[in-house]
Design a protein around this motif. Structure first.
Motif, short mmCIF file in Angstrom:
data_model
loop_
_atom_site.label_atom_id
_atom_site.label_comp_id
_atom_site.label_asym_id
_atom_site.label_seq_id
_atom_site.Cartn_x
_atom_site.Cartn_y
_atom_site.Cartn_z
N LYS A 159 -3.22 -1.44 5.36
CA LYS A 159 -2.46 -0.19 5.40
C LYS A 159 -3.32 0.98 5.84
O LYS A 159 -2.85 2.11 5.91
CB LYS A 159 -1.86 0.09 4.01
CG LYS A 159 -0.83 -0.93 3.58
CD LYS A 159 -0.39 -0.68 2.14
CE LYS A 159 0.59 -1.70 1.66
NZ LYS A 159 1.91 -1.55 2.24
N GLY A 160 -4.60 0.72 6.11
CA GLY A 160 -5.51 1.77 6.55
C GLY A 160 -5.91 2.73 5.43
O GLY A 160 -6.26 3.87 5.68
N LEU A 161 -5.87 2.24 4.19
CA LEU A 161 -6.22 3.07 3.03
C LEU A 161 -7.60 2.70 2.53
O LEU A 161 -8.09 1.59 2.77
CB LEU A 161 -5.18 2.85 1.92
CG LEU A 161 -3.75 3.23 2.25
CD1 LEU A 161 -2.80 2.75 1.17
CD2 LEU A 161 -3.63 4.73 2.44
N PRO A 162 -8.27 3.61 1.80
CA PRO A 162 -9.60 3.32 1.25
C PRO A 162 -9.56 2.10 0.32
O PRO A 162 -8.58 1.89 -0.39
CB PRO A 162 -9.95 4.58 0.46
CG PRO A 162 -9.06 5.65 1.00
CD PRO A 162 -7.82 4.96 1.50
N THR A 163 -10.63 1.31 0.34
CA THR A 163 -10.68 0.08 -0.46
C THR A 163 -11.69 0.17 -1.61
O THR A 163 -11.99 -0.83 -2.24
CB THR A 163 -11.04 -1.13 0.42
OG1 THR A 163 -12.33 -0.90 1.01
CG2 THR A 163 -10.01 -1.35 1.51
N ASN A 164 -12.22 1.35 -1.87
CA ASN A 164 -13.21 1.49 -2.94
C ASN A 164 -12.54 1.74 -4.28
O ASN A 164 -11.38 2.12 -4.33
CB ASN A 164 -14.18 2.62 -2.61
CG ASN A 164 -13.48 3.96 -2.48
OD1 ASN A 164 -12.37 4.03 -1.96
ND2 ASN A 164 -14.10 5.01 -2.95
N GLY A 165 -13.26 1.48 -5.34
CA GLY A 165 -12.77 1.73 -6.69
C GLY A 165 -12.51 0.46 -7.47
O GLY A 165 -12.62 -0.64 -6.94
N ASN A 166 -12.17 0.65 -8.74
CA ASN A 166 -11.87 -0.50 -9.59
C ASN A 166 -10.43 -0.95 -9.40
O ASN A 166 -9.67 -0.33 -8.64
CB ASN A 166 -12.17 -0.19 -11.06
CG ASN A 166 -11.31 0.94 -11.60
OD1 ASN A 166 -10.26 1.26 -11.06
ND2 ASN A 166 -11.75 1.54 -12.69
N LYS A 167 -10.04 -2.00 -10.08
CA LYS A 167 -8.71 -2.57 -9.89
C LYS A 167 -7.61 -1.55 -10.17
O LYS A 167 -6.64 -1.45 -9.42
CB LYS A 167 -8.53 -3.81 -10.78
CG LYS A 167 -7.20 -4.51 -10.55
CD LYS A 167 -7.11 -5.81 -11.32
CE LYS A 167 -5.80 -6.52 -11.01
NZ LYS A 167 -5.71 -7.82 -11.66
N GLY A 168 -7.76 -0.78 -11.22
CA GLY A 168 -6.76 0.23 -11.56
C GLY A 168 -6.57 1.25 -10.44
O GLY A 168 -5.44 1.64 -10.12
N ALA A 169 -7.67 1.68 -9.84
CA ALA A 169 -7.60 2.65 -8.75
C ALA A 169 -6.94 2.03 -7.52
O ALA A 169 -6.15 2.69 -6.83
CB ALA A 169 -9.00 3.15 -8.40
N LEU A 170 -7.24 0.75 -7.26
CA LEU A 170 -6.64 0.07 -6.11
C LEU A 170 -5.14 -0.07 -6.29
O LEU A 170 -4.36 0.19 -5.37
CB LEU A 170 -7.28 -1.30 -5.92
CG LEU A 170 -8.80 -1.34 -5.70
CD1 LEU A 170 -9.27 -2.78 -5.57
CD2 LEU A 170 -9.22 -0.52 -4.52
N VAL A 171 -4.71 -0.47 -7.49
CA VAL A 171 -3.29 -0.62 -7.79
C VAL A 171 -2.59 0.73 -7.64
O VAL A 171 -1.53 0.82 -7.01
CB VAL A 171 -3.08 -1.21 -9.21
CG1 VAL A 171 -1.63 -1.10 -9.65
CG2 VAL A 171 -3.56 -2.65 -9.26
N LYS A 172 -3.20 1.78 -8.19
CA LYS A 172 -2.60 3.12 -8.12
C LYS A 172 -2.44 3.55 -6.66
O LYS A 172 -1.40 4.10 -6.28
CB LYS A 172 -3.46 4.12 -8.88
CG LYS A 172 -2.89 5.52 -8.88
CD LYS A 172 -3.74 6.47 -9.69
CE LYS A 172 -3.15 7.86 -9.64
NZ LYS A 172 -3.96 8.83 -10.38
N ARG A 173 -3.46 3.30 -5.84
CA ARG A 173 -3.41 3.69 -4.43
C ARG A 173 -2.28 2.96 -3.71
O ARG A 173 -1.55 3.55 -2.91
CB ARG A 173 -4.76 3.38 -3.78
CG ARG A 173 -4.97 4.08 -2.46
CD ARG A 173 -6.41 3.95 -1.99
NE ARG A 173 -7.32 4.58 -2.92
CZ ARG A 173 -8.43 4.00 -3.40
NH1 ARG A 173 -8.79 2.82 -3.00
NH2 ARG A 173 -9.20 4.65 -4.25
#
Length: 110
Positions: free
Chosen positions: A26-40
């Motif tokens: 989707k062209g979105l940032p891939t950094n962070g923990n699982k919670g941040a990824l789910v939220k994004r």
């Protein structure tokens, strides 16, 4: 709003590597923990409801995406590699090159 909660449940069931693949597509940032990824991903679904329909195509392309994953590990920050290894319950110590190799082995070594 109930569709959003359904998306939350689906994303939370995925592994971190799968979440990162979806974000990358989707062209979105891939950094962070699982919670941040789910939220994004959830926030992106709210902005682009049509993206859910594309999920069917994404599943069919997963095999091709797995082949590209090796190159993606090399481009990632060491801290993100450590996070991925922790999420998978794998040893997360060592040089970046060792972490990359460990993730590659875990992806294709079964």
């Amino acid at each position: 709003r109930s569709s959003i909660s359904c998306a939350v449940m689906e994303y939370s069931k995925l592994k971190v590597a799968q979440l990162r693949d979806l974000l990358k597509e989707k062209g979105l940032p891939t950094n962070g923990n699982k919670g941040a990824l789910v939220k994004r991903l959830e926030e992106n679904e709210v902005e682009e409801p049509e993206a859910a329909a594309e999920g069917v195509e994404v599943k069919e392309e997963n095999n091709a995406a797995e082949e590209d994953a090796d190159a993606d590990y090399d481009a990632m920050k060491k801290s993100d590699l450590v996070e991925m290894l922790k999420e998978r319950g794998l040893d997360h110590s060592g040089l970046k090159s060792e972490l990359v190799e460990r993730l590659k082995d875990a992806d294709g070594g079964e």
